[in-house]
Write a protein that holds these residues in place. Structure first.
Motif, PDB file in Angstrom:
ATOM      1  N   ALA A 126      -9.504   4.295  -5.025  1.00 15.20           N
ATOM      2  CA  ALA A 126      -8.237   4.276  -5.766  1.00 15.20           C
ATOM      3  C   ALA A 126      -7.671   5.689  -5.901  1.00 15.20           C
ATOM      4  O   ALA A 126      -6.475   5.915  -5.703  1.00 15.20           O
ATOM      5  CB  ALA A 126      -8.436   3.648  -7.131  1.00 15.20           C
ATOM      6  N   PHE A 127      -8.527   6.670  -6.238  1.00 12.22           N
ATOM      7  CA  PHE A 127      -8.064   8.057  -6.339  1.00 12.22           C
ATOM      8  C   PHE A 127      -7.572   8.575  -4.994  1.00 12.22           C
ATOM      9  O   PHE A 127      -6.566   9.286  -4.914  1.00 12.22           O
ATOM     10  CB  PHE A 127      -9.165   8.968  -6.882  1.00 12.22           C
ATOM     11  CG  PHE A 127      -9.343   8.879  -8.370  1.00 12.22           C
ATOM     12  CD1 PHE A 127      -8.252   8.868  -9.228  1.00 12.22           C
ATOM     13  CD2 PHE A 127     -10.608   8.800  -8.932  1.00 12.22           C
ATOM     14  CE1 PHE A 127      -8.408   8.796 -10.600  1.00 12.22           C
ATOM     15  CE2 PHE A 127     -10.780   8.719 -10.302  1.00 12.22           C
ATOM     16  CZ  PHE A 127      -9.684   8.713 -11.135  1.00 12.22           C
ATOM     17  N   ALA A 128      -8.256   8.203  -3.922  1.00  7.43           N
ATOM     18  CA  ALA A 128      -7.831   8.632  -2.585  1.00  7.43           C
ATOM     19  C   ALA A 128      -6.486   8.015  -2.231  1.00  7.43           C
ATOM     20  O   ALA A 128      -5.634   8.673  -1.624  1.00  7.43           O
ATOM     21  CB  ALA A 128      -8.891   8.247  -1.555  1.00  7.43           C
ATOM     22  N   ALA A 129      -6.277   6.763  -2.615  1.00  9.38           N
ATOM     23  CA  ALA A 129      -5.002   6.101  -2.333  1.00  9.38           C
ATOM     24  C   ALA A 129      -3.862   6.758  -3.107  1.00  9.38           C
ATOM     25  O   ALA A 129      -2.761   6.937  -2.579  1.00  9.38           O
ATOM     26  CB  ALA A 129      -5.095   4.623  -2.680  1.00  9.38           C
ATOM     27  N   VAL A 130      -4.114   7.132  -4.347  1.00 13.89           N
ATOM     28  CA  VAL A 130      -3.094   7.796  -5.148  1.00 13.89           C
ATOM     29  C   VAL A 130      -2.780   9.173  -4.564  1.00 13.89           C
ATOM     30  O   VAL A 130      -1.618   9.571  -4.458  1.00 13.89           O
ATOM     31  CB  VAL A 130      -3.545   7.912  -6.624  1.00 13.89           C
ATOM     32  CG1 VAL A 130      -2.618   8.836  -7.405  1.00 13.89           C
ATOM     33  CG2 VAL A 130      -3.583   6.541  -7.263  1.00 13.89           C
ATOM     34  N   ALA A 131      -3.815   9.882  -4.143  1.00 14.55           N
ATOM     35  CA  ALA A 131      -3.623  11.228  -3.612  1.00 14.55           C
ATOM     36  C   ALA A 131      -2.839  11.222  -2.306  1.00 14.55           C
ATOM     37  O   ALA A 131      -2.053  12.147  -2.041  1.00 14.55           O
ATOM     38  CB  ALA A 131      -4.977  11.899  -3.400  1.00 14.55           C
ATOM     39  N   THR A 132      -3.019  10.189  -1.486  1.00 12.55           N
ATOM     40  CA  THR A 132      -2.317  10.123  -0.205  1.00 12.55           C
ATOM     41  C   THR A 132      -0.981   9.398  -0.292  1.00 12.55           C
ATOM     42  O   THR A 132      -0.239   9.357   0.679  1.00 12.55           O
ATOM     43  CB  THR A 132      -3.189   9.432   0.858  1.00 12.55           C
ATOM     44  OG1 THR A 132      -3.499   8.115   0.416  1.00 12.55           O
ATOM     45  CG2 THR A 132      -4.461  10.217   1.116  1.00 12.55           C
ATOM     46  N   PHE A 165      -0.966   4.110  -2.613  1.00 15.63           N
ATOM     47  CA  PHE A 165      -1.341   3.191  -3.692  1.00 15.63           C
ATOM     48  C   PHE A 165      -0.421   1.972  -3.783  1.00 15.63           C
ATOM     49  O   PHE A 165      -0.911   0.842  -3.905  1.00 15.63           O
ATOM     50  CB  PHE A 165      -1.417   3.942  -5.016  1.00 15.63           C
ATOM     51  CG  PHE A 165      -2.140   3.192  -6.089  1.00 15.63           C
ATOM     52  CD1 PHE A 165      -3.484   2.891  -5.953  1.00 15.63           C
ATOM     53  CD2 PHE A 165      -1.481   2.776  -7.231  1.00 15.63           C
ATOM     54  CE1 PHE A 165      -4.159   2.195  -6.936  1.00 15.63           C
ATOM     55  CE2 PHE A 165      -2.144   2.087  -8.221  1.00 15.63           C
ATOM     56  CZ  PHE A 165      -3.487   1.799  -8.076  1.00 15.63           C
ATOM     57  N   PRO A 166       0.909   2.135  -3.697  1.00 17.39           N
ATOM     58  CA  PRO A 166       1.770   0.930  -3.754  1.00 17.39           C
ATOM     59  C   PRO A 166       1.518  -0.040  -2.603  1.00 17.39           C
ATOM     60  O   PRO A 166       1.549  -1.261  -2.796  1.00 17.39           O
ATOM     61  CB  PRO A 166       3.186   1.497  -3.685  1.00 17.39           C
ATOM     62  CG  PRO A 166       3.062   2.890  -4.175  1.00 17.39           C
ATOM     63  CD  PRO A 166       1.706   3.362  -3.735  1.00 17.39           C
ATOM     64  N   LYS A 167       1.237   0.475  -1.420  1.00 20.18           N
ATOM     65  CA  LYS A 167       0.952  -0.397  -0.281  1.00 20.18           C
ATOM     66  C   LYS A 167      -0.347  -1.166  -0.487  1.00 20.18           C
ATOM     67  O   LYS A 167      -0.440  -2.356  -0.167  1.00 20.18           O
ATOM     68  CB  LYS A 167       0.855   0.424   1.004  1.00 20.18           C
ATOM     69  CG  LYS A 167       2.157   1.009   1.449  1.00 20.18           C
ATOM     70  CD  LYS A 167       1.978   1.829   2.713  1.00 20.18           C
ATOM     71  CE  LYS A 167       3.261   2.536   3.098  1.00 20.18           C
ATOM     72  NZ  LYS A 167       3.082   3.390   4.279  1.00 20.18           N
ATOM     73  N   ILE A 168      -1.337  -0.481  -1.047  1.00 20.34           N
ATOM     74  CA  ILE A 168      -2.622  -1.134  -1.289  1.00 20.34           C
ATOM     75  C   ILE A 168      -2.475  -2.210  -2.363  1.00 20.34           C
ATOM     76  O   ILE A 168      -3.026  -3.301  -2.239  1.00 20.34           O
ATOM     77  CB  ILE A 168      -3.686  -0.090  -1.671  1.00 20.34           C
ATOM     78  CG1 ILE A 168      -3.988   0.788  -0.452  1.00 20.34           C
ATOM     79  CG2 ILE A 168      -4.956  -0.748  -2.184  1.00 20.34           C
ATOM     80  CD1 ILE A 168      -4.879   1.964  -0.736  1.00 20.34           C
ATOM     81  N   LEU A 169      -1.715  -1.914  -3.417  1.00 19.30           N
ATOM     82  CA  LEU A 169      -1.482  -2.925  -4.464  1.00 19.30           C
ATOM     83  C   LEU A 169      -0.776  -4.152  -3.904  1.00 19.30           C
ATOM     84  O   LEU A 169      -1.087  -5.289  -4.275  1.00 19.30           O
ATOM     85  CB  LEU A 169      -0.662  -2.335  -5.604  1.00 19.30           C
ATOM     86  CG  LEU A 169      -1.401  -1.439  -6.585  1.00 19.30           C
ATOM     87  CD1 LEU A 169      -0.448  -0.946  -7.658  1.00 19.30           C
ATOM     88  CD2 LEU A 169      -2.568  -2.159  -7.208  1.00 19.30           C
ATOM     89  N   VAL A 219      -3.298  -6.221  -2.049  1.00 18.70           N
ATOM     90  CA  VAL A 219      -4.197  -6.918  -2.985  1.00 18.70           C
ATOM     91  C   VAL A 219      -3.502  -8.127  -3.581  1.00 18.70           C
ATOM     92  O   VAL A 219      -4.092  -9.203  -3.693  1.00 18.70           O
ATOM     93  CB  VAL A 219      -4.675  -5.943  -4.090  1.00 18.70           C
ATOM     94  CG1 VAL A 219      -5.360  -6.683  -5.221  1.00 18.70           C
ATOM     95  CG2 VAL A 219      -5.595  -4.887  -3.500  1.00 18.70           C
ATOM     96  N   ARG A 220      -2.232  -7.983  -3.952  1.00 22.56           N
ATOM     97  CA  ARG A 220      -1.484  -9.130  -4.509  1.00 22.56           C
ATOM     98  C   ARG A 220      -1.333 -10.246  -3.487  1.00 22.56           C
ATOM     99  O   ARG A 220      -1.450 -11.429  -3.821  1.00 22.56           O
ATOM    100  CB  ARG A 220      -0.124  -8.664  -4.992  1.00 22.56           C
ATOM    101  CG  ARG A 220      -0.207  -7.857  -6.254  1.00 22.56           C
ATOM    102  CD  ARG A 220       1.156  -7.512  -6.808  1.00 22.56           C
ATOM    103  NE  ARG A 220       1.030  -6.630  -7.959  1.00 22.56           N
ATOM    104  CZ  ARG A 220       1.776  -5.573  -8.159  1.00 22.56           C
ATOM    105  NH1 ARG A 220       2.721  -5.259  -7.302  1.00 22.56           N
ATOM    106  NH2 ARG A 220       1.593  -4.824  -9.222  1.00 22.56           N
ATOM    107  N   LYS A 221      -1.083  -9.882  -2.226  1.00 24.29           N
ATOM    108  CA  LYS A 221      -0.983 -10.901  -1.171  1.00 24.29           C
ATOM    109  C   LYS A 221      -2.313 -11.623  -0.999  1.00 24.29           C
ATOM    110  O   LYS A 221      -2.344 -12.847  -0.836  1.00 24.29           O
ATOM    111  CB  LYS A 221      -0.575 -10.254   0.148  1.00 24.29           C
ATOM    112  CG  LYS A 221       0.866  -9.849   0.207  1.00 24.29           C
ATOM    113  CD  LYS A 221       1.191  -9.245   1.571  1.00 24.29           C
ATOM    114  CE  LYS A 221       2.616  -8.763   1.665  1.00 24.29           C
ATOM    115  NZ  LYS A 221       2.904  -8.158   2.978  1.00 24.29           N
TER     116      LYS A 221
END
Length: 53
Positions: free
Chosen positions: A12-18, A21-25, A28-30
């Motif tokens: 999660a921290f790596a996704a926020v740093a790069t 994060f919105p794409k990953i969320l 996950v919702r899909k």
């Protein structure tokens, strides 16, 4: 279980740093919606019935 939590926090921290994060969320919702659709009772196999005479 503790290791899984640690790994998910690091990812999660790596996704926020790069900035991903919105794409990953969204993914996950899909996946959650797909699991809900797949778990509906209409997808379950029908019960076997005895042949009537």
């Amino acid at each position: 279980m503790n290791n899984l939590i640690k790994i998910s926090v690091i990812l999660a921290f790596a996704a926020v740093a790069t900035g991903n994060f919105p794409k990953i969320l969204l993914q996950v919702r899909k996946a959650q919606l797909q699991l809900i659709q797949d778990s509906k009772a209409s997808k379950w196999p029908k019960a076997m019935t005895l042949p009537s005479r």
